[in-house]
Design an enzyme around this catalytic site. Structure first.
Site, PDB file in Angstrom:
ATOM      1  N   ASN A  12      41.797  41.563  39.567  1.00  0.00           N
ATOM      2  CA  ASN A  12      40.779  40.829  38.803  1.00  0.00           C
ATOM      3  C   ASN A  12      40.919  39.362  39.201  1.00  0.00           C
ATOM      4  OD1 ASN A  12      39.126  39.579  37.004  1.00  0.00           O
ATOM      5  ND2 ASN A  12      40.319  40.068  35.172  1.00  0.00           N
ATOM      6  N   TRP A  13      39.982  38.912  40.022  1.00  0.00           N
ATOM      7  CA  TRP A  13      40.090  37.544  40.561  1.00  0.00           C
ATOM      8  C   TRP A  13      39.653  36.473  39.567  1.00  0.00           C
ATOM      9  CZ3 TRP A  13      37.703  38.268  46.152  1.00  0.00           C
ATOM     10  CH2 TRP A  13      38.668  38.876  46.964  1.00  0.00           C
ATOM     11  N   LYS A  14      39.026  36.876  38.481  1.00  0.00           N
ATOM     12  CA  LYS A  14      38.521  35.901  37.505  1.00  0.00           C
ATOM     13  C   LYS A  14      37.615  34.897  38.235  1.00  0.00           C
ATOM     14  CE  LYS A  14      42.438  37.135  34.730  1.00  0.00           C
ATOM     15  NZ  LYS A  14      43.435  36.828  33.712  1.00  0.00           N
ATOM     16  N   HIS A  97      37.131  42.302  28.667  1.00  0.00           N
ATOM     17  CA  HIS A  97      38.388  41.612  28.975  1.00  0.00           C
ATOM     18  C   HIS A  97      38.752  40.668  27.827  1.00  0.00           C
ATOM     19  CE1 HIS A  97      41.289  39.014  30.959  1.00  0.00           C
ATOM     20  NE2 HIS A  97      41.478  40.014  31.794  1.00  0.00           N
ATOM     21  N   GLU A  99      39.769  37.745  27.811  1.00  0.00           N
ATOM     22  CA  GLU A  99      39.220  36.389  27.957  1.00  0.00           C
ATOM     23  C   GLU A  99      37.767  36.340  27.498  1.00  0.00           C
ATOM     24  OE1 GLU A  99      40.387  35.888  32.026  1.00  0.00           O
ATOM     25  OE2 GLU A  99      42.480  35.687  31.406  1.00  0.00           O
ATOM     26  N   GLU A 169      45.741  45.866  28.023  1.00  0.00           N
ATOM     27  CA  GLU A 169      46.172  44.517  28.374  1.00  0.00           C
ATOM     28  C   GLU A 169      46.483  43.757  27.088  1.00  0.00           C
ATOM     29  OE1 GLU A 169      44.518  43.293  32.561  1.00  0.00           O
ATOM     30  OE2 GLU A 169      43.241  42.507  30.992  1.00  0.00           O
ATOM     31  N   GLY A 175      48.393  36.441  31.627  1.00  0.00           N
ATOM     32  CA  GLY A 175      48.508  35.071  32.116  1.00  0.00           C
ATOM     33  C   GLY A 175      49.676  34.285  31.550  1.00  0.00           C
ATOM     34  N   SER A 215      50.587  40.016  33.410  1.00  0.00           N
ATOM     35  CA  SER A 215      51.750  39.455  34.111  1.00  0.00           C
ATOM     36  C   SER A 215      52.427  40.461  35.045  1.00  0.00           C
ATOM     37  CB  SER A 215      52.756  38.881  33.103  1.00  0.00           C
ATOM     38  OG  SER A 215      52.149  37.848  32.350  1.00  0.00           O
ATOM     39  N   GLY A 236      45.938  40.113  37.573  1.00  0.00           N
ATOM     40  CA  GLY A 236      45.208  38.846  37.582  1.00  0.00           C
ATOM     41  C   GLY A 236      45.756  37.900  38.631  1.00  0.00           C
TER      42      GLY A 236
HETATM   43  P1  13P Z   1      47.635  38.201  34.817  1.00  0.00           P
HETATM   44  O1  13P Z   1      48.049  39.280  35.801  1.00  0.00           O
HETATM   45  O2  13P Z   1      47.424  36.873  35.440  1.00  0.00           O
HETATM   46  O3  13P Z   1      48.546  38.177  33.627  1.00  0.00           O
HETATM   47  O4  13P Z   1      46.188  38.619  34.276  1.00  0.00           O
HETATM   48  C1  13P Z   1      45.999  39.916  33.859  1.00  0.00           C
HETATM   49  C2  13P Z   1      44.554  40.141  33.692  1.00  0.00           C
HETATM   50  O5  13P Z   1      43.878  39.442  32.950  1.00  0.00           O
HETATM   51  C3  13P Z   1      43.930  41.222  34.460  1.00  0.00           C
HETATM   52  O6  13P Z   1      42.664  41.521  33.977  1.00  0.00           O
END
Ligand code: 13P
Length: 258
Positions: A12-14, A97, A99, A169, A175, A215, A236
């Protein structure tokens, strides 16, 4: 323990990577993905879907989106529909998600509508669920996950189960550099699958692919992949680096075919 569902490694590149960067990443990962028995998924920004989908054609990699709107069309400035994503070359979409829930106020009922619409056009939804820190501290994890599953998937037809992925998640692990304990994840997914078994049947619940996200890094990925119940990973920040992402895909080989 033998797992029947195909292993999935999803990036997931955001809101990172322009088209040039995305294509350079894909060129590094294609040969590794070709050697793997994993399904390799990359959720890219909307603007990169078409170029990335063209680049991965004929490989083991699939390209998807990170969000969509629940309407088929309409006066929704700035939104993108499921069929638009599909036309651009996406085969899956992340919905709900943490976020999006936290920063953009998305509710379970909105996410539920998106899931239905995605399935209507043949896009595979990755439905994100997870409790926040306070909910975990208050012992509410089970209730929160159950409510998210009930409200997001409640009336989804059991015929859709083999197209569905659920990503557990926990918000406190996303994150933060503080991954959940694999045993905690195992237990949470067990609870979720039992609940989906009540919703559909236990055989239908077994067809749903469960990912863990939060993470994940090159060091801890193998342990998660070896954990019963975890069918794959949603990654992420570490998925932004092609070498790290490729390393995690190839780790799966060492973990062994299941
Ligand atoms: P991280 O791997 O940066 O913790 O993010 C996880 C994530 O949001 C995947 O959708």
């Amino acid at each position: 323990m033998k797992k029947s569902r195909a292993p999935v490694i999803c990036a997931n590149w955001k809101m990172y990577k322009n088209i040039e960067e995305a294509l350079a990443f894909i060129d590094v990962v294609i040969p590794v993905a070709e050697q793997s028995d994993c399904e390799v998924l990359i959720a890219v920004p909307f603007t990169a879907i078409r170029s990335c989908a063209d680049r991965v054609r004929g490989t083991r990699i699939s390209i998807g989106a990170q969000n969509m709107n629940d309407a088929t069309a309409g006066a929704f400035t700035g939104e993108v529909s499921a069929s638009m994503l599909q036309e651009a070359g996406a085969t899956f979409v992340i919905v709900g998600h943490s976020e999006r829930r936290r920063l953009f106020g998305e509710t379970n009922s909105f996410i539920h509508q998106k899931i239905k619409r995605a399935l209507d056009v043949g896009l595979r939804p990755i439905v994100c669920i997870g409790e926040n820190y306070e909910e975990r501290e208050n012992g509410a994890t089970h209730a929160v996950l159950k409510m998210q599953l009930q409200e997001c998937l409640g009336d989804i037809s059991k015929e859709a189960t083999s197209h569905l992925m659920v990503a557990y998640e926990p918000n406190w692990a996303v994150g933060t550099g503080l991954p959940a304990n694999p045993e905690t994840v195992h237990q949470a997914i067990d609870d979720c699958r039992a609940f989906l078994g009540e919703l559909w049947s236990s055989a239908d619940a077994q067809r749903v692919t469960f990912l863990y996200g939060g993470s994940v890094d090159v060091q801890n990925a193998a342990t998660f992949l070896q954990t019963p119940n975890i069918d794959g990973l949603l990654i992420g920040s570490v998925s932004l680096d092609p070498d790290s992402f490729a390393k995690i895909i190839s780790l799966r080989q060492n973990v062994g075919a299941r």
